[in-house]
Every structure is written in C-alpha cells, then in structure tokens.
Scaffold this motif. Sequence first.
Motif, PDB file in Angstrom:
ATOM      1  N   GLU A  12       0.860  -1.182   0.000  1.00 58.98           N
ATOM      2  CA  GLU A  12       0.000   0.000   0.000  1.00 58.98           C
ATOM      3  C   GLU A  12       0.894   1.229   0.000  1.00 58.98           C
ATOM      4  OE1 GLU A  12      -2.601   1.951   3.393  1.00 58.98           O
ATOM      5  OE2 GLU A  12      -3.661   0.220   2.555  1.00 58.98           O
ATOM      6  N   LEU A  13       0.634   2.133  -0.918  1.00 57.45           N
ATOM      7  CA  LEU A  13       1.373   3.381  -1.012  1.00 57.45           C
ATOM      8  C   LEU A  13       0.393   4.535  -0.982  1.00 57.45           C
ATOM      9  CD1 LEU A  13       3.995   2.589  -3.834  1.00 57.45           C
ATOM     10  CD2 LEU A  13       4.419   2.712  -1.368  1.00 57.45           C
ATOM     11  N   GLY A  14       0.588   5.439  -0.053  1.00 59.11           N
ATOM     12  CA  GLY A  14      -0.298   6.594   0.030  1.00 59.11           C
ATOM     13  C   GLY A  14      -1.755   6.218   0.178  1.00 59.11           C
ATOM     14  N   GLY A  15      -2.021   5.123   0.886  1.00 62.58           N
ATOM     15  CA  GLY A  15      -3.395   4.677   1.075  1.00 62.58           C
ATOM     16  C   GLY A  15      -3.991   3.989  -0.134  1.00 62.58           C
ATOM     17  N   ARG A  16      -3.169   3.687  -1.123  1.00 64.76           N
ATOM     18  CA  ARG A  16      -3.657   3.072  -2.355  1.00 64.76           C
ATOM     19  C   ARG A  16      -3.062   1.679  -2.516  1.00 64.76           C
ATOM     20  NH1 ARG A  16      -3.944   7.106  -7.307  1.00 64.76           N
ATOM     21  NH2 ARG A  16      -4.825   8.236  -5.536  1.00 64.76           N
ATOM     22  N   GLU A  17      -3.867   0.733  -2.981  1.00 65.62           N
ATOM     23  CA  GLU A  17      -3.408  -0.637  -3.163  1.00 65.62           C
ATOM     24  C   GLU A  17      -2.421  -0.729  -4.322  1.00 65.62           C
ATOM     25  OE1 GLU A  17      -5.316  -5.078  -3.904  1.00 65.62           O
ATOM     26  OE2 GLU A  17      -6.079  -3.367  -5.051  1.00 65.62           O
ATOM     27  N   VAL A  18      -1.324  -1.414  -4.079  1.00 66.29           N
ATOM     28  CA  VAL A  18      -0.350  -1.740  -5.118  1.00 66.29           C
ATOM     29  C   VAL A  18      -0.255  -3.253  -5.181  1.00 66.29           C
ATOM     30  CG1 VAL A  18       2.062  -1.587  -5.840  1.00 66.29           C
ATOM     31  CG2 VAL A  18       0.958   0.381  -4.756  1.00 66.29           C
ATOM     32  N   ARG A  19      -0.443  -3.818  -6.366  1.00 59.85           N
ATOM     33  CA  ARG A  19      -0.399  -5.270  -6.536  1.00 59.85           C
ATOM     34  C   ARG A  19       0.970  -5.702  -7.042  1.00 59.85           C
ATOM     35  NH1 ARG A  19      -5.945  -5.647 -10.119  1.00 59.85           N
ATOM     36  NH2 ARG A  19      -7.362  -4.666  -8.589  1.00 59.85           N
ATOM     37  N   ALA A  20       1.308  -6.938  -6.742  1.00 58.69           N
ATOM     38  CA  ALA A  20       2.545  -7.503  -7.270  1.00 58.69           C
ATOM     39  C   ALA A  20       2.519  -7.421  -8.793  1.00 58.69           C
ATOM     40  CB  ALA A  20       2.694  -8.946  -6.811  1.00 58.69           C
ATOM     41  N   GLY A  21       3.595  -6.924  -9.375  1.00 55.18           N
ATOM     42  CA  GLY A  21       3.670  -6.771 -10.826  1.00 55.18           C
ATOM     43  C   GLY A  21       3.316  -5.383 -11.312  1.00 55.18           C
ATOM     44  N   ASP A  22       2.704  -4.553 -10.458  1.00 49.17           N
ATOM     45  CA  ASP A  22       2.396  -3.180 -10.864  1.00 49.17           C
ATOM     46  C   ASP A  22       3.684  -2.404 -11.104  1.00 49.17           C
ATOM     47  OD1 ASP A  22      -0.249  -3.748 -10.531  1.00 49.17           O
ATOM     48  OD2 ASP A  22      -0.624  -2.304  -8.911  1.00 49.17           O
ATOM     49  N   THR A  23       3.621  -1.473 -12.052  1.00 50.16           N
ATOM     50  CA  THR A  23       4.737  -0.569 -12.288  1.00 50.16           C
ATOM     51  C   THR A  23       4.578   0.663 -11.405  1.00 50.16           C
ATOM     52  OG1 THR A  23       5.083  -1.292 -14.569  1.00 50.16           O
ATOM     53  CG2 THR A  23       5.898   0.885 -13.987  1.00 50.16           C
ATOM     54  N   VAL A  24       5.614   0.982 -10.666  1.00 55.15           N
ATOM     55  CA  VAL A  24       5.617   2.176  -9.817  1.00 55.15           C
ATOM     56  C   VAL A  24       6.575   3.176 -10.444  1.00 55.15           C
ATOM     57  CG1 VAL A  24       6.118   3.093  -7.527  1.00 55.15           C
ATOM     58  CG2 VAL A  24       5.049   0.842  -7.754  1.00 55.15           C
ATOM     59  N   ILE A  25       6.020   4.271 -10.931  1.00 56.33           N
ATOM     60  CA  ILE A  25       6.803   5.297 -11.625  1.00 56.33           C
ATOM     61  C   ILE A  25       7.137   6.417 -10.648  1.00 56.33           C
ATOM     62  CG2 ILE A  25       6.826   6.945 -13.526  1.00 56.33           C
ATOM     63  CD1 ILE A  25       4.792   5.139 -14.961  1.00 56.33           C
ATOM     64  N   LEU A  26       8.402   6.781 -10.614  1.00 59.01           N
ATOM     65  CA  LEU A  26       8.853   7.903  -9.797  1.00 59.01           C
ATOM     66  C   LEU A  26       9.172   9.060 -10.733  1.00 59.01           C
ATOM     67  CD1 LEU A  26       9.177   5.332  -8.039  1.00 59.01           C
ATOM     68  CD2 LEU A  26      11.250   6.331  -7.089  1.00 59.01           C
ATOM     69  N   PRO A  27       8.189   9.913 -11.015  1.00 58.79           N
ATOM     70  CA  PRO A  27       8.418  11.034 -11.940  1.00 58.79           C
ATOM     71  C   PRO A  27       9.079  12.190 -11.191  1.00 58.79           C
ATOM     72  CG  PRO A  27       6.125  11.014 -11.256  1.00 58.79           C
ATOM     73  CD  PRO A  27       6.807   9.884 -10.521  1.00 58.79           C
ATOM     74  N   ILE A  28      10.392  12.146 -11.082  1.00 58.82           N
ATOM     75  CA  ILE A  28      11.119  13.142 -10.298  1.00 58.82           C
ATOM     76  C   ILE A  28      10.823  14.549 -10.816  1.00 58.82           C
ATOM     77  CG2 ILE A  28      13.391  13.812  -9.438  1.00 58.82           C
ATOM     78  CD1 ILE A  28      12.415  11.015  -8.561  1.00 58.82           C
ATOM     79  N   TYR A  29      10.641  14.676 -12.121  1.00 58.26           N
ATOM     80  CA  TYR A  29      10.309  15.980 -12.699  1.00 58.26           C
ATOM     81  C   TYR A  29       9.023  16.532 -12.086  1.00 58.26           C
ATOM     82  CZ  TYR A  29       9.303  19.550 -16.237  1.00 58.26           C
ATOM     83  OH  TYR A  29       9.036  20.738 -16.877  1.00 58.26           O
TER      84      TYR A  29
END
Length: 459
Positions: free
Chosen positions: A349-366
């Motif tokens: 769980e990230l930020g109160g949101r479900e993240v499933r195995a295999g999901d792509t987590v994008i870190l848009p630093i911009y």
Amino acid sequence: MTVQTLTPAETTALPVRVPLVTRPLGLLASLGAARENLLSIIPEIAVKQPMVSGKTGMRWHMVMDPGALRRVLLERTEDYPKSRATKNLLRPAIGNSLFVAEGADWRWQRRTVAPVFTHRNVSALAPVMSAAAGRACDRIAGAGPRAVDMMDEMTRATFDVIAEVTFSGGGTGFERDTVHRAIDGYMAAAGRVSLFDMLGVPDWIPRPGRVLSGPAMVRMRQVADEAIEARRARGPAGVPDLLDLLLAGTDPESGRRMDTAGLRDNLLTFIVAGHETTALTLAWSLYLCAFDPAVQEAAAEEARTVLGGRLAGADDVPKLEQVRRVVDEALRLYPPAAMVSRTARVKDELGGREVRAGDTVILPIYALHRNRLLWEDADAFRPDRFLDRKAIDRYAYLPFGDGPRICIGASFAVQEAVIILATLLSRFRFRAVPGRDPKPVMILTLRPEGGVWLEAEAR
C-alpha cells in the motif's frame, strides 16, 4: 492525451518546461507522445496531487508523495527493484555493474565501491575539475563574440574530468575518443526511453528503432579491459584515481575483490553516468543564470570574491553557497534522471492506495520537483528556496535518489558542478540568444534539445 496549453500569464518569467497533459490519452497516442518526449505523458494533475494511478496496458502508479517515496526507496527497497526493461536498456553499456545489480550481488559491490567516494578521495580529485574548468574558459574566450552551445562545452569539460579521474596518466592504454564516440553512439542508438520500458512491457516486444549494441560499444569495453590490465601491471602513480582505488578495493565482509569484468562495468558506469549528468546540470545552470541576470550577478560576485581570479578548488566549495544554490535549483527544475520506474514484487500500500505484485511504480522526479503541494512557485527559478535545506522534505527533492541505492557519485557530481560553474561565472557574463531557448526532452536523461546557446562576455 492533449498537450496542456498555457496562458500568457502562466508563461511570464518562467524558465522553459515540459508541457504536461490535461486529459487521458489512449495507448497508441501515449506511445507516440512518449516517443517524442517521455515526460510529455505526465498528467498535469501529477503536479497537484500526491499520487496518480492508471492502466495503459498494465497497472501503473505515479508517486509524488514523500512518505510513499520513502517507503519505495528506503524502507522496502528490495520489494521495489528496478524494472527489467530499465536494466536491459543499460546493460549493453555498463554490464552488471552497481547501477544494475540487485540483492547480494549489489550489496557486495556497494560495500567495495563506497570507500572510493569518501570526502577525502573526492576532494583530492578537485584539481582535475579545476583544470577542466580553466580549459573550458579558454575555449569560450577563444570563440569570440559569437554564441556558444554550452551543452557541448560542458559535455566536453565533464568528459575530460571523468576520463582523467578514471584513467589518469595521459591516456596510456585508454583511447578517450573511442570511448567518447561509443557513449554518444549508445545514447543515440538506445534512443528515447520507450513507454513500454516504463510500464514493464515484456522484453520480447520490440522497441521501434532501438539498437543497444554495436561495434563502438564492443570496442569501448575492450578499451576499458586493456586499460585495467595495463594499470594492474603498472600500479598507481601520483594521486590515486578511481581505477587505482577500485583495484585496491575489497568487500570488508568477504574480502572479495572485483575481477576485470566487474571493474570495467563499474568504471564505464562512472564514465557514462558521471559526465552526462554533470554536464546537464551545468548546462541547465548556465541557462538559468542567463534567464535571471540578477541571480547570475549575485552568484558571480560571490565567485569573484571567493576565488580572487584563480580557479576554484575543493576548499572553495563550502564557501560558494550561492553558486551551490543555483546548482541545487537547476537539479530541481531539470533533474537528469527525470523519471525512473520500479516493479512491485509483492502486494503493498502506497499513500493509502493498493499496489499489486507486478504493478509498475513510476517515480516522476520531474513532477515531484514541481509539485504544488511541496513547492511554492514550483515552476519558478528561485535558488534561495535552498537557503534552509532542513525546511525541505528529504523525499520532496530527489535529484540523486535516496535510500541504500542513492547515487554513489553525488558528492563528486556536486563538487564538480560547483567548481566549474563558479569558475565560469567569475570570468564571463552569460546572455541568452533570443529565439534559441532549449527544449527539455527526456532521452535517457533530461536534455536541452537544440542545445543551450549563450553569448559569453568576458568580465
């Protein structure tokens, strides 16, 4: 997805930026937009909210929340490894180096390499940076009154630095031009990062126009191997360079040393990543100084006072506070690694949101660096926002990443950028060329498309 249209009021007194999108695109339109500029797929809402999720063939989450970023980069780093596609993109150039490795393989390499980048070792390399800054000044002065592409100049300067501190000794056994051409060819051949890469689409699906290896890349690796073997036979001479330090390095836990392949892969990582990212930081810093003459003059006055007409050195860096703030703000507005991706290995769980195995987590630093929830006047060039660094959330500002995989060469890059920028500002006044603003485009890194064309007037 349509390109965001900015009103005249919104574009007044703001440096160049990437137009973000205001409504969803379909898959084909997203792929087309990403081919031109990967950052153009960032939704405009990403600079106003802590997290954005969606599905473009696969489930993805863009994360701008500092707490969630801390979880991904620090607390649960092994549950969010770098995506396979990202590793495949980089492996032809840098093999299974520290940047690509995972798990136990990464840990022993990190333990072995970490001592190389101590403050003492980095400071000892400052004279190489100062000399490169002096040569850059000579070239700029020699160009006369015409405009100069400072992106090209800074690439040359930082490549001189990284080549010298990696394979010192006049280039014996090391063909600098061969390596430089191979890196340029690799950047062009790898091309624009595909949306497929960011979303974790299987490797067997082709990326149009991408060829990751070739004769120049093979030769670059051969050149590095030959130089390593020659240095191993010769031994160090004078101030140890990065290769000397790596050859002497051992894993403090196992006593293991790097073989030639490991040394080569990590040295090429430093060369490919080291000079490219610092050159970009310097080019964008100079663009911003030309954009805001008042900031430029304040930083230049500081540089002239501290340096007194000489080249900058390691001892000057802590005194060049305004110059450092310009560098920091350039890294905020134009982070070289402007977007990276991870693959969730387990449910979370990230930020109160479900993240499933295999999901792509994008870190848009911009988008993180321009998020309105975290930064006041986020698109404005305001170096003084770094006057009180402790007031900035650690995970709101990530030009070098964070956690155990934070960029190992961050202190090297900052020292180099401050030394070169201070030297340039103390000797020249830079002015923008009307109609030749750079365009921020992500091609592996966030580059100024069209170059950074500035006129340089000797002070």
